[in-house]
Design an enzyme around this catalytic site. Structure first.
Site, PDB file in Angstrom:
ATOM      1  N   ASP A   1      11.210  23.302  22.370  1.00 13.02           N
ATOM      2  CA  ASP A   1      10.956  24.043  23.600  1.00 13.02           C
ATOM      3  C   ASP A   1      10.217  25.344  23.311  1.00 13.02           C
ATOM      4  OD1 ASP A   1      12.362  22.207  25.272  1.00 13.02           O
ATOM      5  OD2 ASP A   1      14.253  23.125  24.686  1.00 13.02           O
TER       6      ASP A   1
ATOM      7  N   ASP B   1       4.130  23.349  37.946  1.00 11.55           N
ATOM      8  CA  ASP B   1       5.038  24.386  37.451  1.00 11.55           C
ATOM      9  C   ASP B   1       4.892  25.702  38.203  1.00 11.55           C
ATOM     10  OD1 ASP B   1       7.045  25.506  35.946  1.00 11.55           O
ATOM     11  OD2 ASP B   1       5.766  26.018  34.259  1.00 11.55           O
TER      12      ASP B   1
ATOM     13  N   ASP C   1       9.391  17.813  38.312  1.00 10.83           N
ATOM     14  CA  ASP C   1       9.453  19.138  38.949  1.00 10.83           C
ATOM     15  C   ASP C   1       8.585  19.279  40.194  1.00 10.83           C
ATOM     16  OD1 ASP C   1      11.190  19.925  36.941  1.00 10.83           O
ATOM     17  OD2 ASP C   1       9.626  20.843  35.732  1.00 10.83           O
TER      18      ASP C   1
END
Length: 371
Positions: free
Chosen positions: A352, A162, A200
């Protein structure tokens, strides 16, 4: 143009699933430490078990007969039937299942149970624990194999995960990561398994220097080779972001550097993890990426459809946005060329961070998504 990426926040809780030991009871040594609900942040635009098919019984050769004119047999061969499509594995422990068991009288119970809790979802491994990772993975793959089903697993410990954002963490360095991958591979077993490798890690690699990118991509390519060497039935998919992130040609170039075009390490790409973009958009984008990527014609794509039933919010909101819906149910049979599966990589209902603590199950949000 601005696009939301799928950034996953890792904590020591289970995103839907606990593993089972040989005695059928959960153990910390076999517990996948997986993600809490992925959170998103703004970035620049940019195989199946072998069910027994009904094969015809071999006919015995006709023995010699003294009869001058034996009548031809009127029996017919049984028609062959196609093998049943593979089914995805649903691990029996999850936050949503815990909620369902604890709230039998809740008015939202039936909807949440039938539309979310009963669906198979991915198991995330986000905790860097080399000493236990083999047992954690084996617990999932062996339980799936016992049912003749296909598990979906998500390795998620690449260093600088990240890029220092909300889900920072992972292995301390690439050498340690490579060792963790070796131990992960040792738990894959010999049955079919779908591996969603490091969400990611490729689409969101712009924070790394050119040299750091090259090193990361080399480790990702190695990971794919290790997985497929350990279990030839493993299907490994690489990070393609989503349709509103990097342009297809740019993403294909990054994927190629990470080994995604090589059959020795890759079965294709994945898109839309933790995001909301419509399946039709992701199909078109995945095909564009695959076309630009090249490689064997058999490379395909898997798409996260867990929360994309209403598409992405027009305002770009990423944190438990209202008005979203669950998408198409997980399946390994899509009927779409080069689209290998629709998966629920992100478990619907895990917050989230706006409907509850990130990663925790929100019955309110689950019901909103499912009704």
């Amino acid at each position: 143009m601005v696009a939301a990426a799928s950034v996953v926040v890792a904590v020591g809780t289970v995103t839907g699933m606990l593993s089972a030991l040989d005695d059928g009871r959960p153990s910390d040594d076999a517990r996948p430490l997986v993600t809490r609900s992925p959170s998103l942040r703004t970035l620049p635009a940019v195989p199946s078990p072998s069910p027994t098919s009904a094969s015809p019984s071999p006919t015995s050769p006709t023995s010699a007969s003294p009869k001058p004119s034996p009548k031809p047999s009127t029996s017919k061969r049984k028609p062959e039937t196609a093998a049943a499509p593979a089914l995805l594995y649903r691990h029996p422990d999850s936050q949503v299942l815990d909620w369902v068991k604890a709230h039998p009288g809740d008015s939202r119970h039936e909807v949440i149970e039938s539309r979310i809790a009963d669906r198979p979802a991915a198991v995330w491994f986000a905790d860097f624990t080399p000493s236990t990772i083999t047992a954690q993975v084996r617990a999932v793959t062996s339980a799936a194999a016992a049912q003749g089903r296909v598990p979906v697993v998500v390795p998620y410990t690449v260093p600088q995960r990240d890029c220092g954002g909300a889900s920072e963490g992972g292995a301390p360095d690439l050498a340690a990561y490579d060792g963790w991958i070796d131990k992960f591979a040792a738990g894959l077993g010999s049955g079919e398994v779908v591996i969603v490798l490091e969400p990611d890690s490729i689409a969101q690699s712009d924070c790394l220097s050119e040299g750091q990118q090259a090193d990361r991509f080399a480790s990702l390519a190695r990971a794919g080779r290790v997985f497929k060497a350990a279990n030839p039935k493993a299907r490994v998919y690489y990070d393609a972001g989503h349709s509103d992130w990097n342009p297809a040609v740019k993403q294909a170039s990054l994927l190629d550097q990470a080994g995604a075009a090589s059959p020795a390490s890759s079965d294709g790409i994945f898109t839309n993890v933790s995001n909301f973009h419509r399946t039709s958009d992701e199909i078109a984008y995945a095909r564009q990426v695959l076309s630009a990527l090249g490689g064997p014609a058999g490379l395909g794509a898997v798409i996260d459809t867990s929360r994309n039933g209403a598409g992405a919010p027009a305002d770009g909101e990423w944190c438990d946005p209202p008005g979203r819906k669950i998408g198409q149910a997980p399946t390994l049979t899509t009927g779409q060329a080069r689209i290998d599966a629709y998966l629920w990589v992100k478990l619907p209902g895990e917050s989230d961070g706006c409907k509850g603590t990130p990663g925790t199950f929100s019955a309110e949000y689950a019901y909103e998504l499912a009704r």
